[in-house]
Design a protein around this motif. Sequence first.
Motif, PDB file in Angstrom:
ATOM      1  N   THR A  47       0.828  -1.209   0.000  1.00 38.72           N
ATOM      2  CA  THR A  47       0.000   0.000   0.000  1.00 38.72           C
ATOM      3  C   THR A  47       0.861   1.256   0.000  1.00 38.72           C
ATOM      4  N   HIS A  78      -3.790   2.765   0.705  1.00 39.29           N
ATOM      5  CA  HIS A  78      -4.435   2.356  -0.541  1.00 39.29           C
ATOM      6  C   HIS A  78      -3.527   1.357  -1.264  1.00 39.29           C
ATOM      7  N   ASN A 115      -1.340  -0.513  -3.816  1.00 41.09           N
ATOM      8  CA  ASN A 115      -0.563  -0.088  -4.971  1.00 41.09           C
ATOM      9  C   ASN A 115      -1.100  -0.766  -6.218  1.00 41.09           C
ATOM     10  N   ASN A 116      -1.083  -0.079  -7.345  1.00 39.06           N
ATOM     11  CA  ASN A 116      -1.677  -0.618  -8.568  1.00 39.06           C
ATOM     12  C   ASN A 116      -0.921  -1.806  -9.159  1.00 39.06           C
ATOM     13  N   TYR A 157      -9.504  -2.210 -12.751  1.00 35.70           N
ATOM     14  CA  TYR A 157      -9.706  -1.823 -11.361  1.00 35.70           C
ATOM     15  C   TYR A 157     -11.139  -1.320 -11.212  1.00 35.70           C
ATOM     16  N   LYS A 167     -13.008  -1.328  -7.910  1.00 36.18           N
ATOM     17  CA  LYS A 167     -13.144  -0.623  -6.637  1.00 36.18           C
ATOM     18  C   LYS A 167     -11.801  -0.610  -5.915  1.00 36.18           C
ATOM     19  N   GLN A 168     -11.626   0.353  -5.033  1.00 38.61           N
ATOM     20  CA  GLN A 168     -10.377   0.487  -4.295  1.00 38.61           C
ATOM     21  C   GLN A 168     -10.233  -0.601  -3.233  1.00 38.61           C
ATOM     22  N   PHE A 227      -7.666  -1.585   0.326  1.00 34.10           N
ATOM     23  CA  PHE A 227      -6.842  -0.947   1.339  1.00 34.10           C
ATOM     24  C   PHE A 227      -6.156  -1.984   2.217  1.00 34.10           C
ATOM     25  N   VAL A 253     -14.089  -6.441  -7.103  1.00 33.73           N
ATOM     26  CA  VAL A 253     -13.231  -5.265  -6.994  1.00 33.73           C
ATOM     27  C   VAL A 253     -12.210  -5.166  -8.134  1.00 33.73           C
TER      28      VAL A 253
END
Length: 158
Positions: A30, A35, A37-38, A78, A80-81, A83, A116
Motif C-alpha cells: 500500500t 491504498h 498499490n496498482n 480496477y 473498486k479500491q 486498502f 473489486v
Amino acid sequence: MRTIEYIEDFTSWAEEFNFYIPVNIRFSETDMYGHMNNVSPFIYFEEARIAYLQSLGLFNDFSNKEEGIIVADLQCNYIKQLFFGDEVQVHVKTKEVGNSSFDIHYMVTKGNFDVVLTARGRLVYIDANLGKSKPLTEDMKEKLLGRTFSKTQVKPTP
C-alpha cells in the motif's frame, strides 16, 4: 459495472469460476494512505495462477528448466479500491485453450461477492532451450478445459 472488453455477459462469466485463493492486503503493498498499490494485483494473480495450475496437476516441476509457461500479456481492470487489511478472494479460471497458449481470467472479490478487480492474461507453453512456443499436450488441454482433474484438484466455492 462498466463494460470490460473480454467479458460478454458478466453474470455468466462470474458463475464459471470454481477456484479461488484468499489474499490479505499487506501493509507493504500500500501507499502512505493505506491504498493498495496498482502493481499489487499482479502479485496476487501470480499466486492464484500457480495454485490453480498446481491444483490441475500442471507445471508443478519448477526445477524443469527445459520447458514451462511464460506470461505473454496480462491486463487488469480496477473496479473498486482496496486498502491495507482488506481480505479478498482471487478467483481463477481457464477461458480459452489454443495450440501452445491459453487464456486465464481472474476475478477478485471482497466480502459478500463484491467484485473489486477483473483481469485476463495469455500464457504460452515454451521450449526454453529454443526460446519458442511448444504445443500443449492433449492431457494439458483436457486439464485446462476442466474435463479431467488431478487427485489434488481443489474447487472451493465462494
